[in-house]
Design an enzyme around this catalytic site. Structure first.
Site, PDB file in Angstrom:
ATOM      1  N   THR A 299       0.824  -1.209   0.000  1.00 19.74           N
ATOM      2  CA  THR A 299       0.000   0.000   0.000  1.00 19.74           C
ATOM      3  C   THR A 299       0.858   1.258   0.000  1.00 19.74           C
ATOM      4  O   THR A 299       2.045   1.235   0.308  1.00 19.74           O
ATOM      5  CB  THR A 299      -0.943   0.002   1.209  1.00 19.74           C
ATOM      6  OG1 THR A 299      -0.200  -0.274   2.403  1.00 19.74           O
ATOM      7  CG2 THR A 299      -2.015  -1.056   1.048  1.00 19.74           C
ATOM      8  N   ASP A 300       0.228   2.401  -0.330  1.00 16.69           N
ATOM      9  CA  ASP A 300       0.931   3.677  -0.413  1.00 16.69           C
ATOM     10  C   ASP A 300       1.091   4.345   0.949  1.00 16.69           C
ATOM     11  O   ASP A 300       2.013   5.112   1.160  1.00 16.69           O
ATOM     12  CB  ASP A 300       0.177   4.629  -1.350  1.00 16.69           C
ATOM     13  CG  ASP A 300       0.128   4.089  -2.762  1.00 16.69           C
ATOM     14  OD1 ASP A 300       1.182   3.685  -3.275  1.00 16.69           O
ATOM     15  OD2 ASP A 300      -0.963   4.056  -3.354  1.00 16.69           O
TER      16      ASP A 300
ATOM     17  N   SER B 247       2.341   8.365   5.253  1.00 17.66           N
ATOM     18  CA  SER B 247       1.844   8.578   3.902  1.00 17.66           C
ATOM     19  C   SER B 247       3.028   8.789   2.974  1.00 17.66           C
ATOM     20  O   SER B 247       4.021   9.405   3.355  1.00 17.66           O
ATOM     21  CB  SER B 247       0.920   9.795   3.853  1.00 17.66           C
ATOM     22  OG  SER B 247       0.620  10.132   2.521  1.00 17.66           O
ATOM     23  N   ARG B 248       2.909   8.275   1.758  1.00 17.13           N
ATOM     24  CA  ARG B 248       3.967   8.457   0.775  1.00 17.13           C
ATOM     25  C   ARG B 248       3.692   9.627  -0.155  1.00 17.13           C
ATOM     26  O   ARG B 248       4.520   9.932  -1.009  1.00 17.13           O
ATOM     27  CB  ARG B 248       4.152   7.164  -0.048  1.00 17.13           C
ATOM     28  CG  ARG B 248       4.633   6.001   0.791  1.00 17.13           C
ATOM     29  CD  ARG B 248       5.080   4.839  -0.083  1.00 17.13           C
ATOM     30  NE  ARG B 248       5.560   3.733   0.755  1.00 17.13           N
ATOM     31  CZ  ARG B 248       4.885   2.635   1.002  1.00 17.13           C
ATOM     32  NH1 ARG B 248       3.695   2.465   0.467  1.00 17.13           N
ATOM     33  NH2 ARG B 248       5.380   1.683   1.765  1.00 17.13           N
ATOM     34  N   VAL B 249       2.546  10.256  -0.011  1.00 21.96           N
ATOM     35  CA  VAL B 249       2.240  11.414  -0.848  1.00 21.96           C
ATOM     36  C   VAL B 249       1.999  12.673  -0.022  1.00 21.96           C
ATOM     37  O   VAL B 249       2.059  13.784  -0.542  1.00 21.96           O
ATOM     38  CB  VAL B 249       1.019  11.143  -1.742  1.00 21.96           C
ATOM     39  CG1 VAL B 249       1.305  10.029  -2.710  1.00 21.96           C
ATOM     40  CG2 VAL B 249      -0.213  10.843  -0.920  1.00 21.96           C
TER      41      VAL B 249
END
Length: 502
Positions: free
Chosen positions: A337-338, A363-365
């Protein structure tokens, strides 16, 4: 004419009786039958994931190919099947019907309606096993999927066409976060699906009634593959319904799919693998269990202009045992997952709900999934909350605290109180932005801890009445302009004055 139905009993393939002995249709025979799994011989040219059918119409799904024969999963009652019964290959890869009229329906894992409504007769079908969109066709995350849950939208934002894992122990509102997200997509053009795997039927019924009461079923499908269903059905249910949502994505629509939960899905697949005599690996799960979930979650994406900008967002849920996030299945899904939302049992038991742990939630964003105004007002929120939790853990052993430490602890406690939110109580992002602005700019110092939630209601009432123009302006511009900030300050001053906090 032979009529071969798909999982709903609706896929029709015309086969001339004179062709039954030709090479166009291959016949095999059952060598062995055990617990929904059949070993079939003489089907040398059959394909993986092909639908085959018995003479009386029972459907089968080819799941394993070997030198000696093929292993087939039976999708219906196998009690009438016996050794040496014949099996007919259809030449059709596993496909399901897709149509927008499935919205508002409750169905089981193999596409059958279980809500006693009229049958649906769609006119096109979609492959269940498809390659995920190529990286070159995917677009970056820049549109938020608002949950209208303060602690998520402010600190762990969800973006459309991404994969957000919700994870922790039982009874920590994991499902509630997911269903609240469905409720808050009303009027936003996002189709939703809730896939319940190994859940209690009473729980699913409550969710359906709640969605109907909130008029969320207009854009939602609920799928139930309960513990009473065979492991075969629990295993294929997520893939079947992901195909439905890929159909929406490929036609330029935004879709959200929730898998509740994938830890139970892995258990069902382990049972199927044991029936297929596959050797177990780590923690008795088959070696390909990582691929099991990756091929499902990688299909979440936003496709490019050639595919009309459609998107698919996935919210998988994983249940841990005794908060063990290092177990095999949790670590697998975390790596796929991201980003992740971790729910802390201790926070939940201390009445902090939703009990999101900012230490482990990542979170990656980050802020790519937020509006400009939320980025501006909530930028320090996560850091301040983490700092407060660390300071509170050390200060409980101190007998004497200086004034600065006490002030930080007091502000942190008010921050925790501000982030509390009951279930089924959505708060739009413009209201969140105004209330978080109050804390960031020190207005909470004038408000006692026990009055935080009371003041919150007053602020929201103002936004819905005399300051409705401000609410509309924030929704339209989605950024903190000077005029918007001046009006926010004016609103806050009026609320504090009316309630005697000046």
């Amino acid at each position: 004419m032979w009529v071969i139905q798909d999982l709903l009993g609706q896929i029709e393939i015309g086969i001339n009786q004179a062709q039954l002995n030709d090479d166009f249709l291959k016949r095999g025979e059952i060598l062995e039958m055990k617990d929904w799994v059949a070993t079939v011989i003489w089907l040398d040219d059959v394909m993986f994931s092909e639908i085959v059918v018995f003479d009386n119409g029972i459907k089968w799904l080819v799941l394993d190919l070997s030198v000696d024969g093929v292993w087939i999963l039976v999708l219906w009652d196998y009690s009438k099947l016996k050794q040496w019964d014949s099996v007919l290959a259809t030449g059709r890869v596993f496909s399901v019907w897709v149509w927008e009229k499935y919205l508002w329906r409750v169905l089981n894992g193999i596409w059958e309606p279980i809500d006693w409504w009229e049958n649906i007769n769609p006119d096109q079908f979609w492959l269940v096993e498809k390659v995920a969109p190529w990286v070159i066709t995917r677009k970056s995350v820049n549109v938020p999927l608002e949950t209208w849950i303060k602690s998520i939208d402010a600190m762990v934002p969800i973006g459309r066409w991404q994969r957000e894992l919700i994870i922790w122990n039982r009874q920590t509102w994991k499902t509630t976060i997911a269903t609240d997200t469905i409720l808050n997509q009303k009027g936003k053009g996002v189709y939703c699906i809730y896939v319940a795997i190994w859940q209690k039927e009473s729980k699913v019924r409550r969710i359906v009634e709640m969605l109907k009461e909130k008029w969320a079923m207009d854009y939602t499908i609920v799928v139930n593959a309960p513990i009473s269903d065979p492991a075969v059905v629990q295993y294929i249910a997520p893939y079947v319904w992901c195909a439905m949502w890929e159909y929406f994505m490929e036609h330029g629509k935004d879709a959200l799919i929730i898998y509740d939960d994938l830890s139970k899905h892995a258990v069902a697949y382990r049972e199927v693998s044991l029936l297929l005599r596959r050797p177990p690996g780590r923690e008795a799960y088959p070696w390909d269990v990582f691929y099991l979930h990756s091929k499902l979650l990688e299909r979440a994406a936003r496709v490019d202009k050639k595919r009309w900008w459609g998107s698919l967002t996935a919210l998988p849920i994983i249940e841990t045992l005794d908060s063990d996030i290092s177990a095999y299945i949790p670590t697998n899904v975390i790596s796929i997952t991201d980003w992740q939302i971790f729910l802390e049992t201790d926070l939940f038991n201390s009445w902090f709900k939703p009990a999101i742990d900012v230490w482990f939630s990542v979170s990656r964003v980050w802020w790519s999934a937020q509006t400009k105004i939320m980025k501006k007002v909530a930028g320090r929120l996560r850091l301040e909350l983490a700092s407060y939790n660390e300071l509170a853990s050390f200060s409980q052993f101190a007998s004497d605290l200086d004034a600065s430490t006490r002030r930080k602890l007091d502000n942190g406690a008010k921050l925790m109180e501000m982030l509390k939110q009951s279930n089924d109580s959505p708060i739009p992002f413009y209201k969140q932005a105004v209330f978080i602005y109050m804390w960031i700019n020190g207005y909470f110092e004038k408000i006692p801890l026990d009055d935080i939630l009371k003041v919150e209601k007053k602020v929201y009432q103002k936004l819905d009445s005399t300051y409705s123009f401000l609410a509309q302006e924030i929704q339209d511009k989605k950024e903190l302009t000077q005029d918007i900030e001046n009006n926010i300050q004016k609103l806050i001053s009026e609320v504090l004055k009316e309630n005697g906090y000046n």
